[in-house]
Design a protein around this motif. Structure first.
Motif, PDB file in Angstrom:
ATOM      1  N   GLY A  37      -1.281  -7.092   1.311  1.00  0.00           N
ATOM      2  CA  GLY A  37       0.080  -6.641   1.044  1.00  0.00           C
ATOM      3  C   GLY A  37       0.657  -5.875   2.216  1.00  0.00           C
ATOM      4  N   ARG A  38       1.902  -5.523   2.083  1.00  0.00           N
ATOM      5  CA  ARG A  38       2.574  -4.780   3.136  1.00  0.00           C
ATOM      6  C   ARG A  38       2.041  -3.352   3.220  1.00  0.00           C
ATOM      7  N   ILE A  39       2.246  -2.751   4.377  1.00  0.00           N
ATOM      8  CA  ILE A  39       1.916  -1.350   4.560  1.00  0.00           C
ATOM      9  C   ILE A  39       3.167  -0.560   4.187  1.00  0.00           C
ATOM     10  N   MET A  92       0.855  -1.190   0.000  1.00  0.00           N
ATOM     11  CA  MET A  92       0.000   0.000   0.000  1.00  0.00           C
ATOM     12  C   MET A  92       0.890   1.238   0.000  1.00  0.00           C
ATOM     13  N   ASP A  93       0.799   2.014  -1.053  1.00  0.00           N
ATOM     14  CA  ASP A  93       1.452   3.320  -1.112  1.00  0.00           C
ATOM     15  C   ASP A  93       0.681   4.190  -2.099  1.00  0.00           C
ATOM     16  N   PRO A  94       0.924   5.496  -2.109  1.00  0.00           N
ATOM     17  CA  PRO A  94       0.081   6.418  -2.880  1.00  0.00           C
ATOM     18  C   PRO A  94      -0.078   6.081  -4.362  1.00  0.00           C
ATOM     19  N   VAL A 109      -7.892  -5.368   5.579  1.00  0.00           N
ATOM     20  CA  VAL A 109      -6.514  -5.275   5.111  1.00  0.00           C
ATOM     21  C   VAL A 109      -5.736  -6.394   5.791  1.00  0.00           C
ATOM     22  N   TYR A 110      -5.052  -7.214   4.985  1.00  0.00           N
ATOM     23  CA  TYR A 110      -4.248  -8.315   5.520  1.00  0.00           C
ATOM     24  C   TYR A 110      -2.808  -8.147   5.047  1.00  0.00           C
ATOM     25  N   ILE A 170      -8.611  -5.725  -8.494  1.00  0.00           N
ATOM     26  CA  ILE A 170      -8.594  -4.301  -8.825  1.00  0.00           C
ATOM     27  C   ILE A 170      -7.137  -3.870  -8.883  1.00  0.00           C
ATOM     28  N   PHE A 171      -6.740  -3.370 -10.029  1.00  0.00           N
ATOM     29  CA  PHE A 171      -5.374  -2.909 -10.234  1.00  0.00           C
ATOM     30  C   PHE A 171      -5.450  -1.455 -10.668  1.00  0.00           C
ATOM     31  N   ALA A 172      -5.302  -0.549  -9.709  1.00  0.00           N
ATOM     32  CA  ALA A 172      -5.483   0.880  -9.972  1.00  0.00           C
ATOM     33  C   ALA A 172      -4.176   1.649  -9.893  1.00  0.00           C
TER      34      ALA A 172
END
Length: 181
Positions: free
Chosen positions: A76-78, A47-49, A101-102, A121-123
């Motif tokens: 995913g990772r934070i 997770m990132d911007p 969130v896992y 979802i791939f955004a």
């Protein structure tokens, strides 16, 4: 003498093994019981911007407020600069019901998710290798969203049902939600 140049191809290493012999399809009970996979979307990756999590969260939150009965699992990772978004997610009335969130999903669980969810979802607006797209292809998952700079992978897919063009939808979750819903 010049040293030889060697190349290797990146790829996904999820293995199409036998179906698990448990009641949850290889998933921990918390995921299997809380989220009806046929009505669950999946986002995979740190997770990132640049990955579009905030855009998707804002869009789908509006849909949930209108009665949209699909779930979202983020796996995913934070990463960096996402703490405010993660806090917003956790404070949402949808967290733990429609949204989770896992950060510790096993390869077997990920494989089961790809094979059973409504779609990936791939955004992402900028991507490196795009491993989630390759894994989704390998597991025959539906793609929900554009490949965000991964046209060489997306070219092998059928036309995605929800074309996410980051430039068109950036800061426009309502328009994105209209396409999703």
């Amino acid at each position: 003498a010049a040293k030889p140049i060697r190349t290797w191809y990146l790829g996904a290493d999820l293995i199409n093994g036998p179906e698990p012999e448990d009641d949850h399809g290889g998933l921990r009970p918390q995921i299997a019981q809380r989220h009806p996979l046929a009505r669950t979307f999946l986002m995979v990756g740190t997770m990132d911007p640049r990955k579009g999590h905030e855009l998707v969260f804002d869009a789908i939150s509006g849909l949930w407020d209108e009665g949209f009965d699909y779930h979202l699992l983020i796996v995913g990772r934070i990463g960096w600069q996402c703490e405010p978004l993660l806090e917003r997610m956790k404070q949402s009335r949808h967290y733990g019901r429609y949204l989770d969130v896992y950060t510790d999903v096993s390869d077997r669980e990920l494989q089961s998710l790809y094979q059973n969810v409504a779609g990936l979802i791939f955004a992402s607006s900028i991507e490196g290798f795009g491993l989630p797209l390759v894994e989704a292809l390998q597991q025959a998952a539906e793609l929900v969203g554009g490949a965000g700079g991964m046209a060489e992978i997306e070219a092998d897919m059928a036309a995605p049902p929800w074309p996410v063009e980051q430039q068109r939808h950036q800061h426009q979750p309502v328009e994105m939600a209209a396409e999703l819903g």
